[in-house]
Scaffold this motif. Sequence first.
Motif, PDB file in Angstrom:
ATOM      1  N   GLU A  27       0.826  -1.206   0.000  1.00  0.00           N
ATOM      2  CA  GLU A  27       0.000   0.000   0.000  1.00  0.00           C
ATOM      3  C   GLU A  27       0.863   1.259   0.000  1.00  0.00           C
ATOM      4  O   GLU A  27       2.001   1.247   0.472  1.00  0.00           O
ATOM      5  CB  GLU A  27      -0.926   0.060   1.228  1.00  0.00           C
ATOM      6  CG  GLU A  27      -1.845  -1.115   1.396  1.00  0.00           C
ATOM      7  CD  GLU A  27      -1.340  -2.101   2.421  1.00  0.00           C
ATOM      8  OE1 GLU A  27      -2.166  -2.805   3.027  1.00  0.00           O
ATOM      9  OE2 GLU A  27      -0.107  -2.166   2.616  1.00  0.00           O
ATOM     10  N   SER A  28       0.277   2.328  -0.486  1.00  0.00           N
ATOM     11  CA  SER A  28       0.911   3.636  -0.421  1.00  0.00           C
ATOM     12  C   SER A  28      -0.180   4.701  -0.429  1.00  0.00           C
ATOM     13  O   SER A  28      -1.332   4.414  -0.771  1.00  0.00           O
ATOM     14  CB  SER A  28       1.870   3.845  -1.594  1.00  0.00           C
ATOM     15  OG  SER A  28       1.175   3.767  -2.817  1.00  0.00           O
ATOM     16  N   GLY A  29       0.201   5.918  -0.036  1.00  0.00           N
ATOM     17  CA  GLY A  29      -0.717   7.037  -0.157  1.00  0.00           C
ATOM     18  C   GLY A  29      -1.348   7.525   1.127  1.00  0.00           C
ATOM     19  O   GLY A  29      -2.110   8.490   1.112  1.00  0.00           O
ATOM     20  N   CYS A  49      -2.663   0.316  -3.989  1.00  0.00           N
ATOM     21  CA  CYS A  49      -2.161  -1.000  -3.595  1.00  0.00           C
ATOM     22  C   CYS A  49      -1.636  -1.693  -4.836  1.00  0.00           C
ATOM     23  O   CYS A  49      -2.378  -1.880  -5.802  1.00  0.00           O
ATOM     24  CB  CYS A  49      -3.276  -1.811  -2.950  1.00  0.00           C
ATOM     25  SG  CYS A  49      -2.831  -3.525  -2.556  1.00  0.00           S
ATOM     26  N   ALA A  50      -0.373  -2.047  -4.797  1.00  0.00           N
ATOM     27  CA  ALA A  50       0.246  -2.754  -5.911  1.00  0.00           C
ATOM     28  C   ALA A  50       0.343  -4.230  -5.576  1.00  0.00           C
ATOM     29  O   ALA A  50       0.856  -4.589  -4.512  1.00  0.00           O
ATOM     30  CB  ALA A  50       1.621  -2.178  -6.195  1.00  0.00           C
ATOM     31  N   ASN A  66      -1.893  -4.087 -12.282  1.00  0.00           N
ATOM     32  CA  ASN A  66      -2.155  -4.867 -11.063  1.00  0.00           C
ATOM     33  C   ASN A  66      -2.212  -3.974  -9.826  1.00  0.00           C
ATOM     34  O   ASN A  66      -1.584  -4.253  -8.793  1.00  0.00           O
ATOM     35  CB  ASN A  66      -1.100  -5.956 -10.869  1.00  0.00           C
ATOM     36  CG  ASN A  66      -1.310  -7.124 -11.796  1.00  0.00           C
ATOM     37  OD1 ASN A  66      -2.436  -7.463 -12.155  1.00  0.00           O
ATOM     38  ND2 ASN A  66      -0.227  -7.752 -12.209  1.00  0.00           N
ATOM     39  N   THR A  67      -2.937  -2.889  -9.953  1.00  0.00           N
ATOM     40  CA  THR A  67      -3.097  -1.984  -8.825  1.00  0.00           C
ATOM     41  C   THR A  67      -4.580  -1.739  -8.540  1.00  0.00           C
ATOM     42  O   THR A  67      -5.419  -1.828  -9.438  1.00  0.00           O
ATOM     43  CB  THR A  67      -2.422  -0.632  -9.081  1.00  0.00           C
ATOM     44  OG1 THR A  67      -2.999  -0.041 -10.261  1.00  0.00           O
ATOM     45  CG2 THR A  67      -0.925  -0.783  -9.294  1.00  0.00           C
ATOM     46  N   VAL A  68      -4.862  -1.457  -7.296  1.00  0.00           N
ATOM     47  CA  VAL A  68      -6.206  -1.059  -6.886  1.00  0.00           C
ATOM     48  C   VAL A  68      -6.063   0.201  -6.059  1.00  0.00           C
ATOM     49  O   VAL A  68      -5.105   0.361  -5.292  1.00  0.00           O
ATOM     50  CB  VAL A  68      -6.916  -2.172  -6.091  1.00  0.00           C
ATOM     51  CG1 VAL A  68      -6.173  -2.493  -4.804  1.00  0.00           C
ATOM     52  CG2 VAL A  68      -8.348  -1.785  -5.783  1.00  0.00           C
ATOM     53  N   TYR A  73      -5.746  -1.266   5.193  1.00  0.00           N
ATOM     54  CA  TYR A  73      -5.091  -2.454   4.666  1.00  0.00           C
ATOM     55  C   TYR A  73      -5.686  -2.849   3.323  1.00  0.00           C
ATOM     56  O   TYR A  73      -6.911  -2.884   3.164  1.00  0.00           O
ATOM     57  CB  TYR A  73      -5.253  -3.630   5.622  1.00  0.00           C
ATOM     58  CG  TYR A  73      -4.576  -3.455   6.949  1.00  0.00           C
ATOM     59  CD1 TYR A  73      -5.256  -2.895   8.022  1.00  0.00           C
ATOM     60  CD2 TYR A  73      -3.258  -3.880   7.146  1.00  0.00           C
ATOM     61  CE1 TYR A  73      -4.634  -2.738   9.250  1.00  0.00           C
ATOM     62  CE2 TYR A  73      -2.634  -3.729   8.368  1.00  0.00           C
ATOM     63  CZ  TYR A  73      -3.326  -3.148   9.416  1.00  0.00           C
ATOM     64  OH  TYR A  73      -2.713  -3.005  10.634  1.00  0.00           O
ATOM     65  N   CYS A  74      -4.827  -3.189   2.412  1.00  0.00           N
ATOM     66  CA  CYS A  74      -5.230  -3.789   1.144  1.00  0.00           C
ATOM     67  C   CYS A  74      -5.278  -5.305   1.343  1.00  0.00           C
ATOM     68  O   CYS A  74      -4.432  -5.867   2.044  1.00  0.00           O
ATOM     69  CB  CYS A  74      -4.220  -3.413   0.068  1.00  0.00           C
ATOM     70  SG  CYS A  74      -4.547  -4.116  -1.547  1.00  0.00           S
TER      71      CYS A  74
END
Length: 122
Positions: free
Chosen positions: A6-8, A22-23, A76-78, A94-95
Amino acid sequence: QVLLVESGGGLVQAGGSLRLSCAASGRTASSSVMGWFRQAPGKERVFVAAISWSDRTSYADSVKGRFTISKDNAKNTVSLQMNSLSPEDTAVYYCAAKNFGITITASDYNYWGQGTQVTVSS
Protein backbone atom coordinates in the motif's frame (compact mmCIF):
# COMPACT_ATOMS: atom_id res chain seq x y z
CA GLN A 1 1.70 -16.08 -3.02
CA VAL A 2 0.48 -12.55 -3.61
CA LEU A 3 2.42 -9.56 -2.33
CA LEU A 4 0.46 -6.39 -1.63
CA VAL A 5 2.06 -3.02 -1.00
CA GLU A 6 0.00 0.00 0.00
CA SER A 7 0.91 3.64 -0.42
CA GLY A 8 -0.72 7.04 -0.16
CA GLY A 9 -1.63 7.37 3.50
CA GLY A 10 -0.95 10.48 5.50
CA LEU A 11 -2.40 13.34 7.49
CA VAL A 12 -5.27 15.39 6.13
CA GLN A 13 -7.74 17.88 7.55
CA ALA A 14 -11.40 17.05 7.88
CA GLY A 15 -13.18 17.52 4.58
CA GLY A 16 -10.06 16.73 2.62
CA SER A 17 -9.17 13.88 0.30
CA LEU A 18 -6.59 11.15 0.04
CA ARG A 19 -5.93 8.45 -2.52
CA LEU A 20 -4.58 5.09 -1.44
CA SER A 21 -2.97 2.69 -3.85
CA CYS A 22 -2.16 -1.00 -3.60
CA ALA A 23 0.25 -2.75 -5.91
CA ALA A 24 -0.11 -6.50 -6.28
CA SER A 25 2.61 -8.83 -7.44
CA GLY A 26 3.17 -12.56 -7.54
CA ARG A 27 0.34 -14.95 -8.28
CA THR A 28 -2.17 -12.23 -8.97
CA ALA A 29 -4.46 -14.74 -10.64
CA SER A 30 -5.33 -15.74 -7.06
CA SER A 31 -6.55 -12.24 -6.31
CA SER A 32 -9.71 -11.84 -8.33
CA VAL A 33 -11.16 -9.73 -5.52
CA MET A 34 -9.25 -6.80 -4.09
CA GLY A 35 -10.46 -5.04 -1.00
CA TRP A 36 -9.70 -2.37 1.54
CA PHE A 37 -10.18 -2.77 5.27
CA ARG A 38 -9.36 -0.40 8.08
CA GLN A 39 -8.55 -0.73 11.73
CA ALA A 40 -8.79 2.06 14.25
CA PRO A 41 -6.92 1.87 17.57
CA GLY A 42 -8.58 -0.60 19.91
CA LYS A 43 -11.11 -1.69 17.31
CA GLU A 44 -11.56 -4.60 14.97
CA ARG A 45 -10.51 -4.57 11.35
CA VAL A 46 -13.55 -3.69 9.28
CA PHE A 47 -14.50 -3.78 5.64
CA VAL A 48 -14.31 -0.58 3.63
CA ALA A 49 -14.65 -1.49 -0.04
CA ALA A 50 -13.91 -4.22 -2.55
CA ILE A 51 -13.82 -4.72 -6.30
CA SER A 52 -14.01 -7.92 -8.31
CA TRP A 53 -12.36 -8.96 -11.55
CA SER A 54 -15.58 -7.99 -13.34
CA ASP A 55 -15.52 -4.50 -11.77
CA ARG A 56 -18.36 -5.24 -9.40
CA THR A 57 -17.91 -3.09 -6.30
CA SER A 58 -19.10 -3.15 -2.72
CA TYR A 59 -18.83 -0.46 -0.05
CA ALA A 60 -19.41 -0.20 3.65
CA ASP A 61 -22.37 2.03 4.44
CA SER A 62 -20.10 4.42 6.31
CA VAL A 63 -18.13 5.29 3.17
CA LYS A 64 -20.75 5.10 0.42
CA GLY A 65 -20.80 8.25 -1.64
CA ARG A 66 -17.42 9.38 -0.27
CA PHE A 67 -15.00 6.61 -1.22
CA THR A 68 -14.44 5.09 -4.65
CA ILE A 69 -12.53 1.89 -5.34
CA SER A 70 -11.02 1.27 -8.75
CA LYS A 71 -8.44 -0.97 -10.35
CA ASP A 72 -5.97 -1.02 -13.18
CA ASN A 73 -5.62 -4.57 -14.44
CA ALA A 74 -2.65 -3.77 -16.63
CA LYS A 75 -0.71 -2.47 -13.65
CA ASN A 76 -2.15 -4.87 -11.06
CA THR A 77 -3.10 -1.98 -8.82
CA VAL A 78 -6.21 -1.06 -6.89
CA SER A 79 -6.91 2.41 -5.59
CA LEU A 80 -9.19 3.93 -3.00
CA GLN A 81 -10.16 7.55 -3.54
CA MET A 82 -11.34 8.98 -0.25
CA ASN A 83 -13.23 12.27 -0.22
CA SER A 84 -14.97 14.28 2.49
CA LEU A 85 -12.80 12.66 5.12
CA SER A 86 -13.74 12.96 8.77
CA PRO A 87 -11.84 12.15 11.97
CA GLU A 88 -13.88 8.94 12.17
CA ASP A 89 -12.01 7.73 9.08
CA THR A 90 -8.73 7.74 10.99
CA ALA A 91 -7.28 4.23 10.91
CA VAL A 92 -4.67 1.98 9.43
CA TYR A 93 -5.91 0.99 5.99
CA TYR A 94 -5.09 -2.45 4.67
CA CYS A 95 -5.23 -3.79 1.14
CA ALA A 96 -6.40 -7.39 0.89
CA ALA A 97 -6.95 -9.98 -1.78
CA LYS A 98 -8.90 -13.16 -2.19
CA ASN A 99 -10.23 -15.37 -4.92
CA PHE A 100 -13.85 -15.85 -6.00
CA GLY A 101 -16.60 -13.47 -4.89
CA ILE A 102 -16.64 -10.32 -2.82
CA THR A 103 -17.12 -10.78 0.89
CA ILE A 104 -16.88 -8.29 3.73
CA THR A 105 -15.30 -10.61 6.29
CA ALA A 106 -11.61 -10.02 6.90
CA SER A 107 -10.89 -13.68 7.58
CA ASP A 108 -12.05 -14.57 4.06
CA TYR A 109 -9.12 -12.68 2.55
CA ASN A 110 -5.93 -14.64 2.04
CA TYR A 111 -3.42 -11.91 1.37
CA TRP A 112 -2.76 -8.65 3.17
CA GLY A 113 -0.57 -5.62 2.80
CA GLN A 114 1.35 -4.07 5.65
CA GLY A 115 -1.11 -1.21 6.07
CA THR A 116 -0.90 2.53 5.66
CA GLN A 117 -1.90 5.10 8.26
CA VAL A 118 -4.60 7.63 7.49
CA THR A 119 -5.09 10.38 10.03
CA VAL A 120 -7.83 12.97 9.69
CA SER A 121 -7.57 16.01 11.92
CA SER A 122 -10.58 18.01 13.02
